[in-house]
Design a protein around this motif. Sequence first.
Motif, PDB file in Angstrom:
ATOM      1  N   ASN A  60       0.819  -1.206   0.000  1.00  0.00           N
ATOM      2  CA  ASN A  60       0.000   0.000   0.000  1.00  0.00           C
ATOM      3  C   ASN A  60       0.856   1.261   0.000  1.00  0.00           C
ATOM      4  O   ASN A  60       0.549   2.235  -0.695  1.00  0.00           O
ATOM      5  CB  ASN A  60      -0.920   0.015   1.223  1.00  0.00           C
ATOM      6  CG  ASN A  60      -2.096  -0.928   1.096  1.00  0.00           C
ATOM      7  OD1 ASN A  60      -2.299  -1.549   0.057  1.00  0.00           O
ATOM      8  ND2 ASN A  60      -2.874  -1.051   2.155  1.00  0.00           N
ATOM      9  N   GLN A 257      -2.854   5.621   4.174  1.00  0.00           N
ATOM     10  CA  GLN A 257      -2.925   4.175   3.954  1.00  0.00           C
ATOM     11  C   GLN A 257      -2.937   3.372   5.244  1.00  0.00           C
ATOM     12  O   GLN A 257      -3.560   2.318   5.323  1.00  0.00           O
ATOM     13  CB  GLN A 257      -1.737   3.730   3.090  1.00  0.00           C
ATOM     14  CG  GLN A 257      -1.671   4.383   1.729  1.00  0.00           C
ATOM     15  CD  GLN A 257      -2.927   4.126   0.904  1.00  0.00           C
ATOM     16  OE1 GLN A 257      -3.185   3.026   0.447  1.00  0.00           O
ATOM     17  NE2 GLN A 257      -3.729   5.168   0.724  1.00  0.00           N
ATOM     18  N   THR A 346      -5.526   1.465  -3.570  1.00  0.00           N
ATOM     19  CA  THR A 346      -5.768   1.788  -2.167  1.00  0.00           C
ATOM     20  C   THR A 346      -5.842   3.296  -1.946  1.00  0.00           C
ATOM     21  O   THR A 346      -6.444   3.747  -0.965  1.00  0.00           O
ATOM     22  CB  THR A 346      -4.690   1.178  -1.259  1.00  0.00           C
ATOM     23  OG1 THR A 346      -3.396   1.552  -1.729  1.00  0.00           O
ATOM     24  CG2 THR A 346      -4.803  -0.339  -1.241  1.00  0.00           C
TER      25      THR A 346
END
Length: 494
Positions: A60, A257, A346
């Motif tokens: 991510n 994230q 993401t």
Amino acid sequence: MLWFLTCVAALIGGYVIYGAFVEKVFGINEKRQTPAHTKQDGVDYVPMSTKKVYLVQLLNIAGVGPIFGPIMGALYGPAAMLWIVLGCIFAGAVHDYFSGMLSVRNGGASVPSITGRYLGNGAKHFMNLFAIVLLLLVGVVFVSAPAGMITNLINDQTDWTVSMGTMVGIIFAYYILATIVPVDKIIGRFYPLFGALLIFMSVGLMTAIAFSSEHTIMSDFAVSDMFSNLNPKDMPLWPALFITIACGAISGFHATQSPLMARCMENEKNGRFVFFGAMIGEGIIALIWCAIALSFFGSLDSLQDAVANGGPGNVVYTASFGLLGVFGGIIAFLGVVILPITSGDTAFRSSRLILAEYFNVEQKSLRNRLLMAAPLFIIGGILTQVDFGIIWRYFGFANQTTAVMMLWTASAYLLRHNKLHWITTIPASFMTSVCVTFILNNSTLGFGLPMVTSTIVGVVFALAVATYVIKVSKGKGETDLADEEKPQVVTKTA
């Protein structure tokens, strides 16, 4: 080679020693249930194993930033590695740990909500706007970059011909799917495999150049070069290097994230490995690509030519195929391509959740997820038509400014709980001065003021912010949201 190995050893030592210290300052509670258990919904709050959460977190946060940034930073010479090590340990990993653990302590909240709680509603609204802008820029960068890389790979290595527009459309279609489906269906299932591929690719390339008869790792640099600015175009190291190398040292994108995995982590004791550890892992990846850039092309002038003839993507392509041959080069190149794709989706997912949190729209139903995601993809599609270089410059500044806000949020939290706030206040002050100096001095994005004037204003502004945060936050003695409820014993740990 010795300088590279020393830097890697320093990062690992930083995780073991400083990571443990930061964890102690924060003060984990293994008996408190995490949001993965208390808010489990089968969509965004889903308990996952520690190993899986770590690999997803690594993917991510590791877009093209820890590759493209260090390649561009390598133009300044080996000093870039010094920033990666110091920035990663004392700023980036601390930033990531607190962005993740404060989300855990606040019910899986996104970074704007966390900022609002500890710095006030004004900061919350600023962060909502800034986080959405940053995530859209990230999403666009991480569409354009992999689309261009895949297009070049197909057109150069096969008899097929594919257009850039086609690849952009395919990647966007995937992003839409990954943004709205439950986190464990695609991200949780496949990303750990991609994370393992990323690690394998990075180690493979470093091994190849270490045993190459044509390339010797950083053999042409003296010890004094490690602390010098060797940029072939005489570009100033301050403050540009600290904006250029974001991911791999410190990146505000990570703050957007970390809450994704804070909603999936099973126990607070896993936070140091997941958040601090993933950042250290990204720092090692950044060191590898910085070393490759400094070694493969023979000189900084040749590296500058490679960048000028196709950007950092050309450096990745040339080095991958030059070190590993056609088959190995394709595997390594695809490993690099996976990075932006697994961060781009993401980024849009985080945007959806931030908007949903701001407008208080539940996300269990597919209809509501689509409602939040649709405008993001429309705006993102429009932004893909803007020149990539312009988007990247704005991304760099927005990225580090977001990091600054997260670090000040962490300082406010520590001050309110009477804990050692200097572990976040010092890097927050430094990065504040970097961002203010950059925007005042830069003639393209900012005001074009003289460097001395910009630096003085940047330092004074950073000190003023530090004074304000300390004054309004110290000793308030607030409890965490989770502390307001009776702690429950965790029944499942990783």
